[in-house]
Write an enzyme that holds these catalytic residues in place. Structure first.
Site, mmCIF file in Angstrom:
data_model
loop_
_atom_site.group_PDB
_atom_site.id
_atom_site.type_symbol
_atom_site.label_atom_id
_atom_site.label_comp_id
_atom_site.label_asym_id
_atom_site.label_seq_id
_atom_site.Cartn_x
_atom_site.Cartn_y
_atom_site.Cartn_z
ATOM 1 N N GLY A 294 0.836 -1.190 0.000
ATOM 2 C CA GLY A 294 0.000 0.000 0.000
ATOM 3 C C GLY A 294 0.868 1.234 0.000
ATOM 4 O O GLY A 294 2.093 1.170 0.129
ATOM 5 N N GLY A 296 0.873 5.394 1.464
ATOM 6 C CA GLY A 296 0.239 6.422 2.273
ATOM 7 C C GLY A 296 0.826 7.787 1.984
ATOM 8 O O GLY A 296 1.539 7.983 0.995
ATOM 9 N N GLY A 297 0.547 8.722 2.881
ATOM 10 C CA GLY A 297 0.956 10.090 2.660
ATOM 11 C C GLY A 297 2.448 10.317 2.707
ATOM 12 O O GLY A 297 2.954 11.281 2.135
ATOM 13 N N LYS A 315 7.505 -0.068 6.284
ATOM 14 C CA LYS A 315 7.069 1.243 5.811
ATOM 15 C C LYS A 315 8.306 2.082 5.536
ATOM 16 O O LYS A 315 9.115 2.350 6.423
ATOM 17 C CB LYS A 315 6.186 1.938 6.842
ATOM 18 C CG LYS A 315 5.760 3.345 6.409
ATOM 19 C CD LYS A 315 4.877 4.026 7.436
ATOM 20 C CE LYS A 315 3.476 3.461 7.411
ATOM 21 N NZ LYS A 315 2.549 4.256 8.226
ATOM 22 N N ASP A 414 -7.201 9.585 11.427
ATOM 23 C CA ASP A 414 -7.466 9.069 10.068
ATOM 24 C C ASP A 414 -8.061 7.668 10.153
ATOM 25 O O ASP A 414 -7.557 6.723 9.554
ATOM 26 C CB ASP A 414 -6.190 9.063 9.241
ATOM 27 C CG ASP A 414 -6.474 8.955 7.735
ATOM 28 O OD1 ASP A 414 -7.603 9.280 7.335
ATOM 29 O OD2 ASP A 414 -5.573 8.537 6.983
#
Length: 610
Positions: A294, A296-297, A315, A414
């Protein structure tokens, strides 16, 4: 005129008038402590065994009757152990030995200090169990034992300390059940242990520890100073590192966190593994795009396999040097250090280089709720209704822990289906703390740059920038609707049907029309309990009320999902909602005068109050 000789004689006479046993036993106890703590030749020089009145000694305070009432030996580099003779100082009200390198057990004899109100042994290397005798300290108000190597269970006897207002046991190796009475204390912290916080398996307050490293592993920590929003970078070996290894095995360094721009709070990293960049490079096949789970920001998440065949999610903050990127890394580590719960994503370790910031998490076999709802590959099973209920409850419990059991509390900011991960048993694990915010308990909300995902953001957060626990509750309510419908929070394809783009408005409309079957995810093939669906929709609509004050707390949400208190709250909401709806329709009728008159501004003004 009194001579110097006479004054000296008078002083000696005064010493002789002191009860000999009082002066002797206090002086002996303190001197025994000095020896047991291995004080250096330059420390506590005036602690002279031949001068038995300790009230003249440094770091010692006495009352008017020459009783020792306070002993403070903080951050002096003392090692050794705590002498059992300290237990004879029954007039002692404060014993502070924090910030040293003291080893061994906490003596049972400390339970004899009947006057003690403050016991602080934080940031040492104490081992073994917390002695049950501390439950005898009926006047104790502050007990701080965090950042040690204490093991075993929390003694039930601590629950009998009626005057206790602050209990800090974080970052030890404690296990077992936390006595429920301890949650009534004003301030407490049990994080960084292997403890269970609830009466059943659904309320643990620490991870099971199976993957966090054993006690013989090198503990890793960092020191980061946050002053005026700037992160201090440590210089080591000519390279700038955000984090550095401990110089001494077992000594935990710390992260200093600026909470709400006011005071610094100290948060321990606990047991985290520091990975080499090469190790994670190999694990992810050089960060191969095929392994992307995935994005993300602040970067991508890769699937990886470590050398011992452990599957992980890595990550990689590819833009950490951009505004907010490095702060996101620090925030992520801070959050996971404070919040440890079976329904919160556990951090395994990290990696820092001058050009890289990486976080390592357990690999979640069933990926995210969003994936399971909308991105299934051919042949993959749909998440059945009973599991969706399980996911809803697990997510609620994770958020309840962040809001009500962390000190300082944490706002996720979030909450959505994409940020709720699923383990091998489809247990919900709330992840992605990159946008999370530590909140000072004295503040009801925090003004920040608005962050989050459109469709999940509470209206007051969009309009004012103020976030609170209730902004998370709103996001959670939208996530419930995702679970029920399988749809996205915003779906522009509904415009083709002249329907509402926002999922919330779409569901509200169908709920008013009593078309519940049209709400439910068609992938369930009508295999669900319609009453349970209705209950979940009701909880979702209560969570997404426009006024944050009217939304339930997450602890109330947990109870409602468990079948307690929903009916009364829903009835109250319906009465309010009917009134609002009638007022809205009245205003609509007031301005709905046809195409010609709608442009007649004079007529509109005249229709107002006079």
């Amino acid at each position: 005129m009194v001579s110097l000789k006479e004054l000296s004689f008078s002083f000696l006479a005064f010493l002789c008038l002191l009860p000999c046993d009082l002066a002797d036993y206090q002086g002996e106890a303190l001197y025994a402590l000095k020896q047991s703590l291995h004080a250096s030749s330059g420390q506590l020089l005036d602690w002279n065994p031949n001068m038995v009145n300790p009230c003249t000694w440094s770091n010692v305070m006495c009352d008017s009757s020459s009783n020792v009432v306070s002993l403070t030996l903080s951050s002096m580099g003392l090692s050794g152990s705590i002498s059992t003779k300290v237990g004879t100082l029954k007039t002692l009200t404060t014993l502070s030995l924090q910030g040293n390198r003291i080893t061994g057990k906490i003596p049972q004899e400390l339970g004899n200090l009947s006057s003690l109100t403050n016991l602080n042994l934080e940031k040492n290397r104490l081992t073994d169990e917390i002695p049950s005798s501390l439950g005898n300290l009926k006047n104790l108000k502050y007990l701080t034992l965090s950042h040690n190597n204490l093991s075993g269970t929390i003694p039930d006897s601590l629950a009998s300390l009626d005057n206790l207002i602050n209990l800090q046991l974080s970052s030890n190796q404690l296990s077992g059940q936390v006595p429920q009475q301890l949650f009534q204390i004003s301030q407490y912290n049990f994080s960084g242990n292997e403890l269970s916080c609830g009466g059943d398996i659904h309320h643990p307050c620490a991870a099971d520890g199976n993957g966090t490293g054993s006690s013989n592993k090198t503990k890793v920590g960092v020191i980061v100073g946050v002053v005026g929003g700037l992160v201090g970078i440590l210089l080591l070996g000519g390279l700038l590192f955000f984090m550095c290894k401990s110089r001494i095995t077992g000594y935990r360094r710390e992260v200093y966190v600026d909470v709400a721009g006011e005071v610094d709070r100290t948060i321990a990293f606990g047991q985290l593994k520091r990975f080499s960049y090469r190790e994670l490079q190999v694990a992810t096949d050089n960060f191969n795009e095929k392994n992307v789970l995935g994005q993300g920001g602040f970067g991508k998440v890769y699937k990886g396999v470590l050398g011992d065949n452990t599957k992980v999610a890595v990550k990689r903050l590819t833009d950490y040097e951009s505004p907010g990127g490095d702060a996101a890394f620090q925030r992520e580590v801070e959050m996971i250090s404070v919040a440890v719960h079976r329904n919160l994503l556990r951090l395994i370790g990290f990696c820092t280089t001058p050009t890289e910031r990486l976080l390592v998490y357990p690999f979640m076999q069933n990926l995210s709720v969003a994936y399971r709802l909308r991105e299934l590959k051919p042949g993959e099973a749909v998440v059945e209704w009973p599991r969706r209920k399980q996911i809803a409850l697990g997510t609620a419990r994770g958020l309840e822990y962040l809001h009500e059991h962390c000190n300082p509390k944490i706002i996720h900011r979030d909450v959505k289906a994409a940020n709720v991960l699923l383990d091998e048993d489809f247990e919900a694990v709330v992840g992605d703390f990159g946008l999370a915010k530590l909140v000072d308990v004295r503040k009801t909300n925090v003004t920040t740059q608005v962050r989050g995902t459109m469709g999940h953001i509470a209206p007051e957060y969009l309009s004012t920038g103020k976030s609170s626990e209730r902004t998370d509750v709103f996001g959670y309510g939208i996530m419930l609707l995702e679970l029920v419908t399988g749809q996205r929070a915003i779906d522009f394809s509904r415009l083709e049907e002249e329907d509402d783009v926002l999922l919330l408005d779409h569901v509200k409309k169908l709920q008013r029309e009593k078309r519940l079957d049209a709400i439910v995810d068609k992938n369930l093939n009508k295999v669900y309990d319609i009453q349970e669906v209705e209950m979940m929709i009701q909880v979702a609509l209560l969570c997404t009320q426009s006024s944050p004050e009217e939304r339930p707390a997450m602890s109330d949400v947990v109870r409602m999902l468990e079948g307690e208190g929903l009916a009364a709250r829903w009835e109250e909401w319906q009465n309010v909602e009917v009134t609002r709806r009638q007022e809205y329709e009245r205003l609509q009728r007031r301005f709905d005068w046809g195409d010609d008159s709608i442009h007649n501004l004079d007529a509109i003004e005249l229709s107002g109050g006079r």
